[in-house]
Design an enzyme around this catalytic site. Sequence first.
Site: not given
Lengths: 387, 356
Positions: B12, B103, B127, B195
């Site tokens: 991403g 996660c 990020g 996801c």
Amino acid sequence: MKPAYLDHAATTPMLPEAIEVMTAQLGQVGNASSLHAAGRRTRRVVEEARESVAGALGARPSEVVFTSGGTEADNLAIKGLYWARRAQGANRILVSAVEHHAALDPAHWLGDRQDAVVEVLDVDEFGRVHPRTLRAAVERDPGTVALVSVMWANNEVGTVQAVPELAEIAHAHGIPFHTDAVQAVGKLPVVFSGSGVDALTVSGHKVGGPMGVGALLLARGVDPVPVLHGGGQERDVRSGTLDAPSLAGFATAVRIAVERQAETRARLTELRDDLIRKVRQAVPDVILNGDPADRLPGNAHFSFPGCEGDALLMLLDAKGVECSTGSACSAGVAQPSHVLLAMGADAVRARGSLRFSLGHTSTQADVDRVAEVIGGVVERARRAGLT
Amino acid sequence: MRLRVLAAMSGGVDSAVAAARIAEAGHDVTGVHLALSANPQSYRTGARGCCTIEDARDARRAADVIGIPFYVWDMAERFHRDVVEDFVGEYAAGRTPNPCLRCNEKIKFEAVLERALALGFDAVATGHHARIVDGVLSRSPDEGKDQSYVLGVLTREQLARAIFPLGDSTKARVREEAARRGLMVADKPDSHDVCFIADGDTRGFLERRLGAAQGPIVDESGQVVGSHEGAYGFTVGQRKGLRIDRPAADGRPRYVLSIEPVSNTITVGPRSALEVTAIVAERPVWNGPVAEPYEPLACTVQLRAHGEVYACRARLSGEEVHITLDAPATGVAAGQAAVLYLGDTVIGSATISTAA
């Protein structure tokens, strides 16, 4: 410092002579199928390339079918011969368990999507196909075997197969025999006519030629059904405009690699044995995979207990040593090597493996670089453990 | 000091710009894409932190453009165990998990961080839109993109090894910068959904994993007002999808008040019954600049991702945090994190176990 490039089995630098003829040809116009002067000039380049490849590998020029590389040649051999033989009622494909995916996957595709029965020939702990294994598989019902495919030398662990002996078994029953000799050409004596094989795969960029070009040697009377249909080039077996510049480079590389084969083999064997010795010194519990004696001269393939191959590769890369985990990738995720699994290794050992492969530009300094860093790298990778 | 930094690259725009910034700052950066599924086709394209073949390729291309080494790490087994199985298990137990948070806690800043440290890295950069100043976590200036909530579970030790190069930037700036740097992912859409649920259908996913289990929907008096095909399909505070035939006596909409997994019962009631002021949360983490509050501490709390912030008093008692809200909150689900803030600074977090 210049990195130690030890991944020649993935690809090897082009020979300067090959670059020269190829780049000279890139400036020329002409389609080898055209009838005018430019076409004839190009045709001459292509046919000289064909003669050169044939001469270097002990084949007739008419037995050379140019392809886009090893993968296409393997596909043409396996699918094409299967389709031709299927028309005669044979449907079994015998392939070794340690084939490159370029051979294994077309076979399994024919099994999954068409009516082929794929029988995988077991190998021993060194990755060798025993003649008795092939004989037993053939003799179960010789009339139904469409083809046999066993590679000349394994790309991962370097094991050399008894190809002439295996081909003989197939021939006794009139079964075509294909071998992927991509790793063998230029490293071992490969003589098509003397080997008894019917189809043999060669790749350009593994011998110091360009990428994207290769050949399938096809013995007279062996006629696969085409995979690529079109303009009817290459005796109607492989259509597509011939890539004259690449073929010129390819032929030059094959010729030189074969001329220098004995010398290369001696030199790489010595370097490779030194590499193995030094890695063993630094990492006493390392396991050498593949046939200890009968292996490709430039190949050293190890399992490092307690390490992930991925971690080793990354750490070595950071230290200027370029090698390979030798395994197939999907989205870059390492799968345990099918070759090592077939040799009886467990998934953990298979995942902790690295291949160092030497080639024509390899030097003692490359080997010494590995010797210098491998101990520390393995120690660090062990600390990271197995995830 | 020049650090050896592992930049986690999802494919991403955020993680690409984060990696570019940290490399430009002169650190020795290696990009790593985490492969989280053994079967990459099965996960959602463009999903956060995840792993379609396209995402892996985007991450690799970004690393090429930045000029850093790039590898793929196979974290599929760990992810499956610590995130996917945890997600299913939490729903089965009647709680509402946050898999992104899990996660971060278990994969990015545990499995990956530990491996990175063992391999000689000094830190992991991601990020995420959040700031770390002197090891203390605080909110991003981009209110809409702030991810401090899903990072609130990290310990001081984890935060000490984390770098969030986007901490001071808005998402809009990050996109501009990606375009300026020639990163092809500049226009890649944001990810929102879970996801590992390829089609976005969480209820269908849970049903496949847990099987249908019909049970009653009751009102506060215990009277059966409907039925459901699996209590795991519901979240406290949910209003839609209850499919109750009879209207409530007062004609007002009804909400899920509680989920009882053992009896497989959903209790519904009016919005007013959803209001809670007393929250008990477990597994506390104190990662901020203040000492553990054995006496009630006036602070604020966020009770779900991108949720409202409530003024409260928090007190640590044994292994529990008791949170008393100044004004009632609704839709407080067990399993979600309660992240405590002083202003924009995270001071700690805990997992909600009960609310009343």
